[in-house]
Design a protein around this motif. Structure first.
Motif: not given
Lengths: 136, 904
Positions: A96-97, A118-123, A125, B677, B680
């Motif tokens: 979840s966000t 769900k992080p704002s950094s894809y990495e 994640f 999300f 990014d």
């Protein structure tokens, strides 16, 4: 080779794509089953249930569940999964966000095996998912 | 003292005695007569019986002689003689002898039994002598033809009996000695031819008669006499007097000689008599010894000595007297004893009474316990004495009480501060109490001399208005109020009449009560009332007073304005006209118990009928007779109420809007997060996929995109933070602020180190009542800000000037401390940064505001959060800048000391 199925319940197609990308990275065996809304999820599991009659063995190894779903919300799906004796053994990870503590508490209360934001950094994640896969 | 005794003595005793005497007299007399008569009768009886016996004896002899004469043997003999049958004569003679012998033996009273033939010759003779009965032989038989008895007898007829006189036997012509009284019975006998052939003669030993019969019983003092018709004693107690007759001894002793002629004649008359002669009682009874001749009799006389007769009487009388005497004595003794029994206790009683009468009330009379009237009397008497004692004691007590009462009265009289005088009917002063004497400085003696008006008024004449003067006319209590400096104040003079039984004036009691004080007080009360009334009327609020039934009795001007009723219209009506009943009743009841009630909000009604909202405070006061009065102070708050209502509504609306806004923002920020999300994600994937193709620009652009995404994410996060402050639940408690600050500083350690900042924490950081996490957030934000304000130390690092560096370091310090005020704790976080210009000090707390001067990370939301947290704790937040040398900022906030913090 053992087939593994992961059910991903996510309505946003972009998110679904991104997640799937991470999940299947370097992994050919795993099949990702995408369900796009809550209702479909319920149906899916019910059908699965009928099929499963008598069969303990099941290929679904993991359910990744987004909370923010149309029709039936993720929390309900979670409840359904965990209350039903047939498939409450399947690990469910909620995605979840929201980082709201209350939500987290409720999710765990309903029997989720894991929760992450769900992080704002894809990495970030990607890292998380890797860990997750290792566990399952 | 002796009255009773004498009475008992004399009267009953005399009665008894008299009765006794009378009775005994009668008795005695009767008994005497009785005894006498008895005796005499006895005597008579004796004599009589003797006589009868004698008679019987004599008769028996008659029969004997007759029977013999008829005896067969004799008849045979006679016949034989007549026939001159000698053998037969002898035979018959023998038989007759036998007959005579037997007869004689058996009868024993015949001296001789003879058969004498008509010639006078004894034929058969049987004699008795000392030796016994024997037949006289023939040779001794004699001729008795010349004897009188023979001669007489032969003359007789058949069946007749000849009885001789009783006289002494003569033998050969002279009296035989010893004397032998003889009585001869003879009958002619005849043979079968009925011719007298001879006679049978019986010589009766009269001794038997005389001795045995007649003198059978000789009583003491009795004498037995037998007299012949001539008066000669045939039997006499004095033997010498016996046989005085011619034929006998011829002594001449005769009754005629011994007794008076009449008496002797009486005796010899042959009448049976009983009479007292001389000292002797005589029974005279004739013995008719010849049945064929009633002219021949003896007189049997028995004498009884009077004394014999009387002695029993005397004895009896004596006995009787003794008995009576005894009885009388007994009666006397008895009555004595009885008397004693009565009079003794009575005497004791008298003595006791005397003692008591003399004054000894303690004395009780004791009498031996014998339950009778006397003891009852005594007991009752004792009771009475007891009662007397008690009553006397009572009286004594009463007297004491009276004395005491009098003393008390006098005391009271003198203690009363009012001036009291008592006057007689001429209004002269006869008594005055101390207060009076002292006031007028006059002694009791002087009082009597002066006229009252001289003393009271100082005038020579009485004043017509004086109550004393008026009372003489009216005979009713009179009053007058006098005032003057000459008498020293204001007095209420009251006079009360004392009336006698007829209702005429007997005296007056005059009372002068100083009322100066009272008047003063009354005046003050008046003024007080006036003041209160003014107060009432000028009061802004409506003031209404009601009684227990809710009837309005006070109504001020403001009340008129509020309710529309004029005073005159509403006074006397029920308060229910203006206020609803139910609520008020309850409060009226309750207000009786608690004096001041809380403020009530109720609705009321105006004269026009309009319903208004009122704020009322209710108080109760106790008035007389346990009743209550209620005062209501009423304020028309209809307007306020309306305004309040609007406010509430607006607040509600605001609340709703706020909430909706919050939700809205929440949702939005949530929704905003989602695409981030993806952005990014795809950016990363893009980079990864085409990183070989990307040049530096491409990399830069990718980085920029990623950075912006991050920024946005952060902003959203911060917005959420702010919102959370308004939504989450707070937990207040006492927390150590020192610990919290240390925690915060620790968590920011890296940054502090990196920026080479010196952090000083005060030791005296107190325990405050707060939400721990929020306080942590607060300090975190402030410290973070302080760090930001001091900039990085990059410039200093690159400088080779160590001292510059050091100087720079000194300037980089953060100080956290606390100052305790009276009501709150004043915390401060102080930095040595550049400071904040005055113009910006206000705005800095507004959300999203940041100082343009410094590019800092973050949105500036932090300070807004700080502001909210401080407000939550009911504290104040402000900046003091610059602090020193034109540098530094100090962020101050207060946290109240009380635990009473408003809840949001």
């Amino acid at each position: 080779m053992e087939e593994k199925k992961i059910v991903l319940v996510e309505d946003d197609p972009d998110h679904a794509d991104l997640i799937t990308e991470v999940l299947v990275e370097g992994d050919t065996e795993t099949e990702i089953i995408l369900v796009q809304d809550g209702m479909a999820a319920v149906d899916y599991f019910q059908e699965l249930g009928i099929e499963w009659n008598g069969r303990i063995d099941c290929k679904i190894k993991l359910v990744i569940l987004d909370l923010n779903l149309p029709k039936v919300c993720g929390m309900e799906v979670l409840k359904l999964l965990k209350k039903n004796s047939k498939y409450n053994k399947i690990p469910v990870v909620v995605l979840s966000t929201s980082s709201d503590q209350r939500t987290i508490d409720e999710v765990y209360k309903n029997g989720a095996n894991g929760y992450f934001v769900k992080p704002s950094s894809y990495e970030e994640f990607v890292e998380k998912v890797k860990i997750l896969k290792k566990c399952s | 003292m002796f009255g009773i005794r004498n009475k008992i003595y004399i009267i009953p005793l005399s009665i008894v005695v008299i009765c006794l005497i009378i009775i005994s007299a009668f008795f005695g007399i009767y008994m005497m007569a009785y005894i006498k008569n008895e005796k005499l009768r006895d005597f008579q009886c004796t004599t009589q019986s003797k006589v009868e016996e004698a008679d019987a004896f004599l008769h028996s002899i008659e029969r004997d002689v007759t029977s013999i004469s008829h005896n067969t043997f004799l008849t045979n003999l006679i016949d034989a003689v007549k026939r001159e049958d000698t053998e037969e004569i002898n035979h018959c003679k023998f038989e007759v002898e036998m007959l005579f012998k037997t007869f004689s033996e058996s009868r024993r009273i015949y001296d001789q039994i003879r058969y004498i033939d008509f010639t006078g010759h004894e034929v058969v003779r049987v004699d008795i002598n000392g030796k016994g009965v024997y037949v006289v032989p023939q040779e001794e038989l004699r001729d008795k033809s010349n004897r009188y008895y023979f001669q007489e007898t032969v003359k007789l007829n058949e069946g007749n009996v000849y009885i001789s006189e009783l006289d002494l036997n003569r033998e050969g012509g002279s009296v035989e000695i010893p004397h032998k009284p003889m009585l001869r019975y003879a009958v002619p006998v005849s043979g079968s031819d009925k011719q007298v052939q001879g006679i049978v003669v019986l010589n009766v030993q009269a001794d038997h008669l005389l001795k045995k019969i007649l003198t059978r019983e000789i009583l003491n003092g009795a004498g037995t006499y037998l007299l012949d018709q001539d008066g000669y004693y045939l039997l006499h107690p004095e033997a010498t007097k016996q046989w005085g007759g011619l034929n006998d001894l011829n002594t001449g002793e005769n009754v005629k000689r011994d007794l008076p002629q009449e008496t002797a004649a009486l005796i010899l008359s042959g009448k049976p008599e009983s009479r007292l002669v001389d000292k002797q009682f005589f029974n005279l009874i004739p013995i008719y010894f010849d049945s064929s001749n009633h002219e021949r009799y003896w007189i049997m006389a028995e004498s009884l000595d009077k004394s014999i007769v009387y002695s029993p009487i005397y004895a009896f009388v004596i006995l009787l007297c003794i008995v009576i005497a005894l009885l009388i004595a007994g009666a006397v003794v008895f009555s004595l004893i009885f008397l004693k029994r009565i009079t003794n206790p009575l005497r004791l009683l008298v003595k006791g009474t005397k003692q008591i009468a003399d004054g000894d009330l303690e004395h009780t009379i004791t009498i031996e316990k014998k339950h009778n009237e006397i003891t009852e009397l005594t007991e009752t008497f004792n009771l009475m004495v007891k009662r007397l004692r008690a009553s006397s004691e009572e009286n004594r007590q009463l007297f004491l009480q009276l004395k005491q009462g009098q003393g008390q009265w006098q005391e009271t009289f003198d203690t009363i501060t009012d001036l009291i005088t008592i006057h007689d009917k001429d209004l002269r002063i006869i008594m005055a109490n101390r207060a009076f004497s002292e006031k007028f400085n006059i002694s009791t003696e002087e009082l009597h001399n002066k006229k009252y008006h001289e003393i009271f008024h100082g005038t020579d004449e009485p004043s017509p208005t004086c109550p004393l003067v008026r009372i003489v006319e009216s005979l009713q209590p009179e009053f007058e109020e006098v005032e003057g400096s000459d008498i020293g104040g204001a007095f209420l003079v009251s006079a009360y009449p004392i009336l006698d039984e007829e209702g005429k004036l007997n005296g007056v009691v005059r009372l002068a009560k100083e009322i100066t004080e009272r008047k003063k007080v009354l005046k003050e009360i008046e003024m007080g009332i006036e003041y209160t009334e003014n107060l009432l009327e000028t009061a802004h609020d409506a003031i209404v007073c009601v009684d227990e039934e809710g009837i309005i009795n006070i109504w001020n001007q403001s009340a008129e304005k509020v309710f529309g009723y004029k005073k005159s219209e509403i006074i006397g009506l029920s308060v229910k006209e203006i206020i609803s009943a139910g609520v008020l009743d309850g409060f009226l009841q309750m207000s009786k118990l608690i004096k001041i009630s809380e403020i009530l909000e109720i609705s009321g009604k105006t004269k026009a009928g309009k319903i208004i909202q009122l704020e009322m405070s209710l108080s109760s006061q106790k008035i007389e007779k346990g009743r209550h009065a209620f005062t209501m102070i009423i304020r028309d708050i209809t307007f306020q109420k309306g305004a309040e209502k609007q406010l509430a509504e607006k607040a509600n609306m605001l609340e709703t809007i706020n909430r909706e806004l919050e939700e809205f923002v929440y949702i939005i920020s949530h929704d905003l997060k989602e695409p981030l999300f993806a952005i990014d994600g795809y950016t990363s994937r893009l980079y990864r996929t085409y990183k070989d193709v990307y040049d530096d620009k491409g990399k830069l652009f990718t980085d920029r995109i990623k950075i912006n995404v991050q920024t946005m994410s952060n902003k959203i996060k911060e917005i959420m933070e702010v919102l959370k402050i308004g939504r989450i639940v707070y937990k207040f408690g006492d927390n150590d602020s020192g610990a919290i600050v240390k925690d915060v500083v620790n968590s920011l350690e890296t940054r502090i180190k990196t920026n080479r900042i010196k952090v000083t924490i005060d030791h005296n950081l107190p325990t405050v009542y707060c939400d721990e996490r929020r306080l942590k957030d607060l300090f975190s934000n402030l410290v973070t800000n302080a760090i930001k304000f001091m900039g990085t130390s990059e410039q200093a690092e690159t400088s080779h000037d160590r001292s510059a560096k050091e100087r720079d370091d000194e300037l980089r310090s953060v100080k956290i401390g606390c100052q305790a005020d009276t009501d709150a704790y004043k915390f401060f976080v102080e930095d040595t940064g550049i400071g904040i210009r005055k113009e910006y000090q206000e705005q800095i707390f507004k959300i999203f505001r940041r100082l343009r001067d410094i590019e800092t990370e973050g949105t500036g939301v932090g300070l807004a959060i700080v502001k909210k947290i401080v407000e939550l704790h009911s504290g104040k937040l402000w900046i003091e800048s610059p602090v020193e040398d034109g540098r530094g900022s100090r962020f101050c906030f207060t946290i109240p000391k009380t635990s009473h913090v408003s809840n949001n």
